[in-house]
Enzyme design. Structure first.
Site, PDB file in Angstrom:
ATOM      1  N   LYS A 114       0.823  -1.218   0.000  1.00 37.01           N
ATOM      2  CA  LYS A 114       0.000   0.000   0.000  1.00 37.01           C
ATOM      3  C   LYS A 114       0.850   1.258   0.000  1.00 37.01           C
ATOM      4  O   LYS A 114       0.439   2.297  -0.504  1.00 37.01           O
ATOM      5  CB  LYS A 114      -0.981  -0.002   1.179  1.00 37.01           C
ATOM      6  CG  LYS A 114      -2.054  -1.056   1.008  1.00 37.01           C
ATOM      7  CD  LYS A 114      -3.285  -0.790   1.857  1.00 37.01           C
ATOM      8  CE  LYS A 114      -4.375  -1.810   1.480  1.00 37.01           C
ATOM      9  NZ  LYS A 114      -5.627  -1.657   2.144  1.00 37.01           N
ATOM     10  N   LYS A 199      -5.159  -9.383  -6.127  1.00 35.83           N
ATOM     11  CA  LYS A 199      -6.417  -9.796  -5.504  1.00 35.83           C
ATOM     12  C   LYS A 199      -7.525  -8.773  -5.781  1.00 35.83           C
ATOM     13  O   LYS A 199      -7.250  -7.580  -5.910  1.00 35.83           O
ATOM     14  CB  LYS A 199      -6.229 -10.041  -4.003  1.00 35.83           C
ATOM     15  CG  LYS A 199      -6.110  -8.781  -3.162  1.00 35.83           C
ATOM     16  CD  LYS A 199      -6.479  -9.045  -1.701  1.00 35.83           C
ATOM     17  CE  LYS A 199      -6.656  -7.704  -1.010  1.00 35.83           C
ATOM     18  NZ  LYS A 199      -7.549  -7.681   0.108  1.00 35.83           N
ATOM     19  N   LYS A 202     -11.284  -3.576  -2.688  1.00 38.53           N
ATOM     20  CA  LYS A 202     -12.129  -2.382  -2.711  1.00 38.53           C
ATOM     21  C   LYS A 202     -11.353  -1.171  -3.157  1.00 38.53           C
ATOM     22  O   LYS A 202     -11.895  -0.238  -3.727  1.00 38.53           O
ATOM     23  CB  LYS A 202     -12.638  -2.064  -1.310  1.00 38.53           C
ATOM     24  CG  LYS A 202     -13.540  -3.074  -0.729  1.00 38.53           C
ATOM     25  CD  LYS A 202     -14.183  -2.495   0.524  1.00 38.53           C
ATOM     26  CE  LYS A 202     -14.218  -3.516   1.629  1.00 38.53           C
ATOM     27  NZ  LYS A 202     -13.001  -3.499   2.459  1.00 38.53           N
TER      28      LYS A 202
END
Ligand code: ATP
Ligand code: LTN
Length: 337
Positions: A114, A199, A202
């Site tokens: 991230k 993956k 959201k």
């Protein structure tokens, strides 16, 4: 009668819930809820680790609650509540943050992914320390089992390490939780339909590859029909590349079929047929969930009442564990408290 094991899990209201959240988390919760005492949390404090629009966060929190119930979470077995309604999460989160070595957090691959490409100035410290808050969520309920998708394995390992470290330093306080990942078969790692090497997520910025549970049926069908496949033309389940393997896994997860069933159904068939069958199976499962979720969302007062009831159940349990941890650490309590 032997007491039921405690289960805890949560999803961030960081966007609309998607098929990966359903197959990796919510559905296993629903399938096994009668065999345990369950806490299913909407972890809104975790969603604050990146900047959010406040009105949207509030909407997404209610939407996720509605989806939990619409998917079949049953109040007879499971408490649904919002993390920030139970202040003990933030407090134990801090206590555990202080117990966490930087090196443990630096190893977390989710943080590395991230934060990659972002300047340090733009990455919030919460994104770094978040596994300690996640450990607090779990440990507050004396949780034995934590059903999650494959991507959470490392965070769970850290939660176990923190429980053991605390118990070792300050005396037996926390139950050391066990992960429950993928034991029901396919679905613990659903990949993006547009990029089957990452993956489904959201917040990955891959809208075309992410099936939202409340997407309109025609959009779901379109997303599946456009899914990336492999360079061949016919399905061969045992040697499928990532795109076809992902579609087969989704079909298996939704229908409950085995790998052998999938081979019998699809080997030698074209990719188009596989996609149509995946779309049909998905729509069949999602239609009733969508109806129930939309009905729940129309009655906001009732939804908020149910969340208040959930918090009232969770609060004293969490407060009890927190009080024990505070005593162990030497934090004074107020007279009469
Ligand atoms: P974000 O994109 O904000 O990181 P997310 O979509 O990864 O969110 P989380 O709220 O982090 O979702 O995860 C909630 C639960 O859903 C966790 O148990 C996680 O393991 C599971 N999960 C998330 N994505 C997938 C996926 N693609 N396949 C299977 N399970 C998943
Ligand atoms: N970290 C998880 C969400 C989460 C969670 C939890 C899962 C927060 N607290 C406790 C299980 C138990 C995530 O981002 N997927």
């Amino acid at each position: 009668m032997p007491s039921l094991p405690v289960v805890f899990s949560g999803i961030q209201p960081s966007g609309a819930p998607h098929l990966g959240n359903y197959l990796g988390a919510i559905r296993p919760w629903v399938v096994e809820q009668a065999e345990s005492r369950n806490y299913f949390c909407i972890v809104d404090l975790h969603a604050l680790t990146v900047e959010r629009d406040p009105a949207q966060l509030a909407d997404q929190t209610r939407e996720l609650a509605a989806v939990y119930w619409a998917c079949g979470i049953d109040p007879a077995h499971s408490t649904v509540f919002v993390q920030s309604h139970v202040a003990a999460h933030a407090e134990l989160g801090w206590l555990l943050t202080c117990l966490t070595p930087m090196g443990w957090l630096e190893r977390m691959t989710q943080f590395k992914e991230k934060a990659r490409g972002e300047q340090a100035e733009r990455v919030g410290a919460g994104l770094f320390t978040y596994p300690a808050l996640m450990a607090a969520d779990i440990l507050l309920y004396r949780t034995e089992l934590v059903p999650v998708g494959e991507d959470q394995r490392q965070h769970l390992e850290l939660a176990r390490d923190l429980a053991q470290r605390f118990n070792h330093r300050y005396g037996e306080t926390f139950v050391v939780p066990q992960p429950r990942i993928g034991h029901l078969g396919a679905g613990s790692r659903v990949m993006g339909l547009d990029d089957p090497t990452t993956k489904m997520s959201k917040t990955g910025g891959q809208e075309a590859g992410c099936i939202l549970l409340l997407d309109p049926p025609d959009l779901i069908r379109r997303k599946v029909l456009r899914a990336q496949t492999d360079s061949g033309r016919e399905v061969a389940v045992e040697v499928a590349g990532p795109g076809v393997a992902n579609l087969v896994d989704i079909w298996r997860a939704v229908t409950g079929a085995s790998r052998e069933d999938a081979g019998r159904c699809f080997d030698g068939r074209g990719y188009g047929e596989l996609k149509r069958r995946v779309a049909d199976a998905l729509l069949e499962v999602l239609a009733p969930i969508q109806d129930r979720a939309l009905a729940l969302l129309r009655d906001r007062a009732e939804l908020d009442r149910r969340l208040a009831d959930g918090a009232a159940v969770a609060q004293p349990v969490a407060a009890g564990t927190l009080a024990r941890a505070r005593r162990r650490l030497g934090l004074l309590s107020l007279p009469g408290g």
